[in-house]
Design a protein around this motif. Structure first.
Motif, PDB file in Angstrom:
ATOM      1  N   LYS A 154       0.837  -1.015   0.054  1.00  0.00           N
ATOM      2  CA  LYS A 154       0.024   0.148  -0.143  1.00  0.00           C
ATOM      3  C   LYS A 154       0.842   1.220  -0.010  1.00  0.00           C
ATOM      4  O   LYS A 154       0.582   2.195  -0.674  1.00  0.00           O
ATOM      5  CB  LYS A 154      -0.815  -0.092   1.301  1.00  0.00           C
ATOM      6  N   ALA A 155       1.942   1.281   0.684  1.00  0.00           N
ATOM      7  CA  ALA A 155       2.937   2.596   0.867  1.00  0.00           C
ATOM      8  C   ALA A 155       3.539   2.513  -0.429  1.00  0.00           C
ATOM      9  O   ALA A 155       3.637   3.824  -0.966  1.00  0.00           O
ATOM     10  CB  ALA A 155       3.848   2.164   1.834  1.00  0.00           C
ATOM     11  N   VAL A 156       3.980   1.595  -1.016  1.00  0.00           N
ATOM     12  CA  VAL A 156       4.683   1.619  -2.463  1.00  0.00           C
ATOM     13  C   VAL A 156       3.683   2.205  -3.499  1.00  0.00           C
ATOM     14  O   VAL A 156       4.034   3.149  -4.237  1.00  0.00           O
ATOM     15  CB  VAL A 156       5.344   0.567  -2.883  1.00  0.00           C
ATOM     16  N   ALA A 157       2.300   1.604  -3.347  1.00  0.00           N
ATOM     17  CA  ALA A 157       1.325   1.955  -4.371  1.00  0.00           C
ATOM     18  C   ALA A 157       1.087   3.700  -4.159  1.00  0.00           C
ATOM     19  O   ALA A 157       1.012   4.284  -5.213  1.00  0.00           O
ATOM     20  CB  ALA A 157       0.106   1.098  -4.111  1.00  0.00           C
ATOM     21  N   ALA A 158       0.923   3.973  -2.885  1.00  0.00           N
ATOM     22  CA  ALA A 158       0.818   5.348  -2.741  1.00  0.00           C
ATOM     23  C   ALA A 158       2.022   6.386  -2.992  1.00  0.00           C
ATOM     24  O   ALA A 158       1.605   7.631  -3.819  1.00  0.00           O
ATOM     25  CB  ALA A 158       0.455   5.719  -1.092  1.00  0.00           C
ATOM     26  N   ALA A 159       3.140   5.722  -3.176  1.00  0.00           N
ATOM     27  CA  ALA A 159       4.396   6.579  -3.597  1.00  0.00           C
ATOM     28  C   ALA A 159       4.342   6.766  -4.980  1.00  0.00           C
ATOM     29  O   ALA A 159       4.552   7.527  -5.399  1.00  0.00           O
ATOM     30  CB  ALA A 159       5.721   5.799  -2.997  1.00  0.00           C
ATOM     31  N   GLY A 160       3.868   5.628  -5.605  1.00  0.00           N
ATOM     32  CA  GLY A 160       3.799   5.672  -6.991  1.00  0.00           C
ATOM     33  C   GLY A 160       2.920   6.553  -7.497  1.00  0.00           C
ATOM     34  O   GLY A 160       3.093   7.574  -8.716  1.00  0.00           O
ATOM     35  N   ALA A 161       1.867   6.764  -7.050  1.00  0.00           N
ATOM     36  CA  ALA A 161       0.676   7.691  -7.170  1.00  0.00           C
ATOM     37  C   ALA A 161       1.235   8.894  -6.937  1.00  0.00           C
ATOM     38  O   ALA A 161       0.729   9.947  -7.881  1.00  0.00           O
ATOM     39  CB  ALA A 161      -0.610   7.367  -6.525  1.00  0.00           C
ATOM     40  N   THR A 162       1.720   9.287  -6.128  1.00  0.00           N
ATOM     41  CA  THR A 162       2.233  10.551  -5.713  1.00  0.00           C
ATOM     42  C   THR A 162       3.376  11.036  -6.834  1.00  0.00           C
ATOM     43  O   THR A 162       3.293  12.072  -7.115  1.00  0.00           O
ATOM     44  CB  THR A 162       2.831  10.793  -4.220  1.00  0.00           C
ATOM     45  N   ALA A 163       4.108  10.164  -6.955  1.00  0.00           N
ATOM     46  CA  ALA A 163       5.156  10.382  -7.983  1.00  0.00           C
ATOM     47  C   ALA A 163       4.546  10.850  -9.629  1.00  0.00           C
ATOM     48  O   ALA A 163       5.003  11.860 -10.196  1.00  0.00           O
ATOM     49  CB  ALA A 163       6.131   9.257  -8.225  1.00  0.00           C
ATOM     50  N   ARG A 164       3.671  10.097  -9.681  1.00  0.00           N
ATOM     51  CA  ARG A 164       2.720  10.506 -10.905  1.00  0.00           C
ATOM     52  C   ARG A 164       2.044  11.810 -10.904  1.00  0.00           C
ATOM     53  O   ARG A 164       2.229  12.585 -11.896  1.00  0.00           O
ATOM     54  CB  ARG A 164       1.779   9.574 -11.497  1.00  0.00           C
ATOM     55  N   ARG A 165       1.472  12.205  -9.793  1.00  0.00           N
ATOM     56  CA  ARG A 165       0.908  13.578  -9.491  1.00  0.00           C
ATOM     57  C   ARG A 165       2.054  14.495  -9.734  1.00  0.00           C
ATOM     58  O   ARG A 165       1.605  15.665 -10.233  1.00  0.00           O
ATOM     59  CB  ARG A 165       0.137  13.654  -8.279  1.00  0.00           C
ATOM     60  N   TRP A 166       3.034  14.247  -9.421  1.00  0.00           N
ATOM     61  CA  TRP A 166       4.219  15.146  -9.591  1.00  0.00           C
ATOM     62  C   TRP A 166       4.941  15.188 -10.813  1.00  0.00           C
ATOM     63  O   TRP A 166       5.970  16.036 -11.047  1.00  0.00           O
ATOM     64  CB  TRP A 166       5.083  15.251  -8.246  1.00  0.00           C
TER      65      TRP A 166
END
Length: 335
Positions: free
Chosen positions: A57-69
């Motif tokens: 879940k944490a890595v998925a959230a990190a990936g989503a955050t990276a895409r937003r940025w």
């Protein structure tokens, strides 16, 4: 170029998004998730299913955050807590299948190389022959070199969290006998590497990691709110006094001391013993506290050597190729 890095350590999963311009990684956004993976391992070191799910879940959230940025990556890796786990392949596969992000485990020697590169770039060539120490939750990385990358690097099973679980988990505060056994273990593990550092005679010693930063604050260094450009040093003699202070306090009271955070209070004593013993055995009276570490090393290597470096380093299956330093002898100084 905007690049993101995800680092899964013993206590937290951290995401760093940075603009890499002119070879300098300038952070634009950081996030961390407190998972405390090291507290969720079995007696054999295997990571529990619930902890793996939290990691996914944490890595998925990190990936989503990276895409937003709008960042490339993330370049995702896990340190000793996953690297040492007997079920690490299952962990990495579940991360990949659950997030689409291929996380790898870097060899300890490669971690030391990357952290050395970060310290070299931060301190510059005026630092001369450079020794590097980094205390993580599961391992201690040591490197030495005169150039951009180290001449030798080593990773030792002397992480602050690991040693706390193995040697300081009976009494709080620990009994003198527990500390004596802990010191004996650290001296034994460090003997050959310390001999090499003494033989090389570095001009500058640098320490990185959250453990060293907190210990430096305890010993009188400027607080983090003053920013990364304030010079901070850690003296061996001050660290010796810190060991004495921490040893007589239970973990709850250590958390009240300057610099010692509650999540790391229990392992602060083991970290201090490792740091003091290492500096003493290596003949290093003081060290510069460097704010850059492995994540900046990954960003620098990616910027300087291109995306092919990450592919070559991690391999197609997420299993990293051996590092150069891993092939070098660290048994001691040349005859």
């Amino acid at each position: 170029m905007r690049v993101s890095v995800v680092d899964a350590g013993s206590n937290t999963v951290r995401l760093v998004i940075a603009d890499v311009e002119g070879g300098v990684p300038l952070p634009v956004h950081t996030v961390k998730w407190k998972l405390r993976l090291s507290e969720q391992v079995g007696p054999d070191g295997a990571i529990a299913d619930e902890a793996v799910e939290q990691l996914v879940k944490a890595v998925a959230a990190a990936g989503a955050t990276a895409r937003r940025w709008h960042a490339t990556g993330p370049l995702a890796f896990a340190t000793a807590v996953v690297r040492s786990a007997p079920n690490r392949h299952e962990v990495l596969q579940r991360v990949a299948s659950g997030t689409g992000i291929h996380m790898c485990t870097l060899p300890g020697e490669t971690e030391a190389e990357l952290t050395f590169l970060a310290a070299r770039r931060w301190l510059g060539w005026k630092a001369g022959p450079l020794a590097l120490l980094d205390i993580g939750g599961g391992s201690l990385e040591v490197a030495f070199g005169r150039g951009r990358l180290p001449d030798f690097a080593a990773s030792l099973p002397l992480g602050a969290n690991r040693l706390t679980r193995e040697y300081l988990g009976v009494q709080d505060p620990p009994a003198p006998g527990e500390l004596k056994v802990l010191r004996r273990r650290i001296r034994h593990e460090l003997r050959d590497v310390a001999s090499r550092i003494r033989w090389e005679g570095p001009r500058t010693a640098a320490v990185t990691s959250r453990t060293f930063q907190q210990l430096a604050r305890l010993c009188g260094a400027a607080p983090g709110r003053y920013g990364p450009f304030v010079e901070r040093e850690l003296a061996c003699r001050d660290l010796r006094e810190a060991v004495r202070s921490l040893a007589v306090l239970p973990a709850a009271e250590r958390a009240l001391l300057p610099g010692i955070s509650a999540p790391r209070a229990a392992q602060s004593l083991a970290g201090a013993v490792v740091g003091h013993t290492a500096l003493k055995l290596m003949g290093l009276r003081r060290a510069v506290v460097c704010p850059w570490a492995i994540r900046e090393g990954v960003l620098l290597r990616y910027a300087e050597d291109g995306s092919d470096w990450w592919t070559d380093a991690t391999g197609e299956t997420g299993t990293p190729a051996p590092s150069l330093a891993a092939t070098l002898c660290i048994a001691g100084p040349p005859a």
